[in-house]
Design a protein around this motif. Sequence first.
Motif, PDB file in Angstrom:
ATOM      1  N   TRP B 142       0.834  -1.209   0.000  1.00 48.68           N
ATOM      2  CA  TRP B 142       0.000   0.000   0.000  1.00 48.68           C
ATOM      3  C   TRP B 142       0.870   1.260   0.000  1.00 48.68           C
ATOM      4  CZ3 TRP B 142      -0.212   3.862   3.756  1.00 48.68           C
ATOM      5  CH2 TRP B 142      -1.262   4.778   3.626  1.00 48.68           C
ATOM      6  N   ARG B 146       1.269   4.042  -3.011  1.00 50.58           N
ATOM      7  CA  ARG B 146       0.877   5.420  -2.724  1.00 50.58           C
ATOM      8  C   ARG B 146       2.058   6.377  -2.935  1.00 50.58           C
ATOM      9  NH1 ARG B 146      -3.771   7.199   0.655  1.00 50.58           N
ATOM     10  NH2 ARG B 146      -3.078   9.050   1.736  1.00 50.58           N
ATOM     11  N   ILE B 150       2.035   9.531  -5.532  1.00 53.07           N
ATOM     12  CA  ILE B 150       2.192  10.908  -5.062  1.00 53.07           C
ATOM     13  C   ILE B 150       3.443  11.554  -5.668  1.00 53.07           C
ATOM     14  CG2 ILE B 150       2.665  12.309  -3.009  1.00 53.07           C
ATOM     15  CD1 ILE B 150       0.848  10.291  -1.460  1.00 53.07           C
ATOM     16  N   ASN B 180      -4.286   4.914  -7.756  1.00 56.09           N
ATOM     17  CA  ASN B 180      -4.595   5.997  -8.703  1.00 56.09           C
ATOM     18  C   ASN B 180      -5.671   6.952  -8.172  1.00 56.09           C
ATOM     19  OD1 ASN B 180      -6.866   4.484  -8.947  1.00 56.09           O
ATOM     20  ND2 ASN B 180      -6.424   3.740 -11.005  1.00 56.09           N
ATOM     21  N   PHE B 181      -5.888   6.854  -6.867  1.00 51.84           N
ATOM     22  CA  PHE B 181      -6.883   7.759  -6.282  1.00 51.84           C
ATOM     23  C   PHE B 181      -6.603   7.949  -4.791  1.00 51.84           C
ATOM     24  CE2 PHE B 181     -10.795   8.813  -4.125  1.00 51.84           C
ATOM     25  CZ  PHE B 181     -11.361   9.775  -4.951  1.00 51.84           C
ATOM     26  N   ILE B 182      -6.534   9.203  -4.377  1.00 50.50           N
ATOM     27  CA  ILE B 182      -6.484   9.520  -2.945  1.00 50.50           C
ATOM     28  C   ILE B 182      -7.488  10.651  -2.750  1.00 50.50           C
ATOM     29  CG2 ILE B 182      -5.067  10.480  -1.088  1.00 50.50           C
ATOM     30  CD1 ILE B 182      -2.612   9.243  -2.509  1.00 50.50           C
ATOM     31  N   ARG B 183      -8.466  10.433  -1.894  1.00 51.46           N
ATOM     32  CA  ARG B 183      -9.576  11.384  -1.905  1.00 51.46           C
ATOM     33  C   ARG B 183      -9.160  12.800  -1.485  1.00 51.46           C
ATOM     34  NH1 ARG B 183     -13.592  10.053   3.216  1.00 51.46           N
ATOM     35  NH2 ARG B 183     -12.000  10.299   4.825  1.00 51.46           N
ATOM     36  N   SER B 184      -8.127  12.892  -0.649  1.00 53.15           N
ATOM     37  CA  SER B 184      -7.723  14.212  -0.169  1.00 53.15           C
ATOM     38  C   SER B 184      -6.721  14.889  -1.105  1.00 53.15           C
ATOM     39  CB  SER B 184      -7.106  14.071   1.222  1.00 53.15           C
ATOM     40  OG  SER B 184      -6.008  13.182   1.161  1.00 53.15           O
ATOM     41  N   TYR B 185      -6.438  14.278  -2.228  1.00 54.86           N
ATOM     42  CA  TYR B 185      -5.347  14.744  -3.094  1.00 54.86           C
ATOM     43  C   TYR B 185      -5.821  14.794  -4.541  1.00 54.86           C
ATOM     44  CZ  TYR B 185      -0.889  14.101  -5.632  1.00 54.86           C
ATOM     45  OH  TYR B 185       0.168  14.189  -6.486  1.00 54.86           O
ATOM     46  N   ILE B 186      -5.815  15.984  -5.117  1.00 50.22           N
ATOM     47  CA  ILE B 186      -6.285  16.138  -6.500  1.00 50.22           C
ATOM     48  C   ILE B 186      -5.125  16.616  -7.346  1.00 50.22           C
ATOM     49  CG2 ILE B 186      -8.001  17.247  -7.970  1.00 50.22           C
ATOM     50  CD1 ILE B 186      -9.726  17.583  -5.529  1.00 50.22           C
TER      51      ILE B 186
END
Lengths: 184, 569
Positions: B142, B146, B150, B180-186
Amino acid sequence: MENPVKEYTVTIYTENQIGLLSQITNVFTRHGLSIWSLSAGATSMEGVHNITIVTAGTEKKVKESVQQIEKRVDVIKAFFYTADKIVYRELCLYKVSTAALMEYGNIEDLLNRYHARIVEMNKVFTIIQKTGYSNETASLHDELKDVGVLQFVRSGRIAVSRAEQEPVFKFLRKREKEKNQQTN
Amino acid sequence: MKNLITGAEALWRALQEEGVKTVFGYPGGQIMPVYDKLVDYQDSIHHILVRHEQGAIHAAQGFARISGEPGVVIVTSGPGATNVITGVADAMTDSTPVVVITGQVSTAALGTDAFQEADVIGLTAPISKWNYQIRTADEVAWAVARAFYIARTGRPGPVVLDFSKDAQVGLTDFHFEKCNFIRSYIPNPKISDVAIKNAVALLDAAEKPFVVFGQGVVLGHAEKELEAFLTKGDIPAGSTLLGLSALPSSFPLYRGMIGMHGNVAPNIMTNQCDVLIAVGMRFDDRVTGTVETYARQAKVIHIDIDPAEIGKIIPVEVGIRGDAKTVLSLLTEKMQARKHPEWNASFGHCDAVEKEKVIDPEVYPTEGLLRMGEVVDRVVRATGEKAVVVTDVGQNQMMGARYSRFNQSRSFISSGGLGTMGFGLPAAIGAKIARPERTVCLFVGDGGIQMTMQEFGTIMQEGVGVKIILLNNNWLGNVRQWQELFFRERYSQTRMLNPDYALIARAYGIRCISVPDRASLEPALKEMFADDAPVLLDVHVQEEGMVMPMVPPGKGIHEIMITDSEWYK
Ligand SMILES: Cc1ncc(C[n+]2csc(CCOP(=O)(O)OP(=O)(O)O)c2C)c(N)n1
Ligand SMILES: [Mg+2]
């Protein structure tokens, strides 16, 4: 003056990650902003934490800091408000000697005037609790001077915005949708 | 069925899943399980053993800058971890994707001042894009997924994984899933239609538009889009130090480098244009000079993927958050084709003055010792302008930047935002390892080379064919220049006694060619480029050379010293 120094309340929503709080306070330090009060805790949303910080600075400095905070990967959203845009409270506890309090006499009246209440009382000491703005809690402290305050503590500020809904809820719902779209 | 492996092995498996084939590192006590497992993965992962952990991270930075893929660093805890800190900070300011894995003591020993325990999370938090302490083997897959997501997305940057010993030896059922997705990071937000519309309106009305671009163009793979944008709008452009090579030097609308030691024309034009379009750059103070006088006459459009950069230094008329590639193609599509012949021709005077007063004397001197600019020019010419140019920091860096020419993107590597002396040599090693088919030329000073010279050992062990051009002036030249100009020639601690570089090179089996004078330069270059072996070219250059033009500290970008006694008029 073009850039007046004002009090701002910064509200930050984060993932529950170790070390995040110090990352956030670091940003304040780096921008030369002092932290007047800080409170942190879980929100009603599982895994989402809320940090509320009161500071004073120019709008530009505070905005810059908030942008740097929001840039941290595990920070969900960060906002900053002037006092008129939020409803906020602080909680205070006053410890006074029970004997002195008895002598004071009109304690009922004092507590009523300040919407304060007694949360614990024993032979030795009594603990009075009051929520409110800092000028009110300070003023009660003044009035209790005659009684003698043995101990006084004040919590960090907590605040809700005057917007109908915290934009962070909307944001998280939107992200949830985006996630489903990505994985589909 | 369970597939139990150790956390250490999970790390190598996860790195493989991320496509990693090269790592830079140095072993030690708290990372030994990882190094032990490496023995089983040596066929697919090439580990470069450096001589100092700072060398590992700068090499990884060079690797990342040239290839666009995150550079990977593995070091031990405590001193191993603290030795990479300079590079982490450097990668943060220069938006370089690197993934650093540091060993850490067992979780039970954390916080006890155990042997070689350092608070890596606390130390690296303010200088990394993200960091994470891996405390169990189950977190490895994980955390690695991640970390890579990032490091390489959005505005790239360094990520640190602090890998505790018990997580290395613990067992896990390994399953890897790419992140490919982190909810707090766009990383790459939707581009605002309104902002595009407003920008197009400004562009269509502009009579004297000017573009300043930075590394965002390279990081965002937007080189072709930038060319198309400039061409359609007939807009001249200047590059920051880190933007160099994003446009070919011969591109007709390219007007040179901006900033303190940049070209005269683009600096002067910045303060004369009516619309300034900033693309993937962050208005460093070495670019702007005094902010109060920077482009005050212009309406500013700022395009950047990092919203915190927009309006941070320079107030903007229109801020567009987004990746340069998409934003530039949207603008190009929607704006009118324009011609600005008079505006473009008005740069000519600046160019003529700079050529006469600065460039010609620097590049074509007829007497005296060799000059740095002259050496850079000849080296670059000898490579057919195809080389990757790496620089260290100081006069060598500014001369390398000013007198190199490029015809391919990702051809210039330098420590920009942090200005880290010692960056050059390991970064060149990393670049050559990433792109062995390319010629990699390093311009480095006699001060900077001694900061990371131990990496000659890495060159020797790995046979890395870097061409090291030592611009040897027997001074900490850049500081000496400031002392001469701004500290009344009081030369405090800038004179340096140099070692015999030929002897040092020989000790490492690196060929050293000494270039004491002008006549020996051309034959030396011929010899240096005859093969792909590492070479140290020890070039004796003029001791009191100056980098000109110069916008002195505290001056506006239009206040340019053209020689040490003359201002641009
Ligand atoms: C790690 C570090 N220490 C100090 C400096 C300050 N500094 C900038 S340039 C310079 C002199 C560099 O001398 P040299 O490597 O010989 O290069 P030259 O300028 O002579 O080409 C110094 C000391 C720096 N940039 N980085
Ligand atoms: Mg020097």
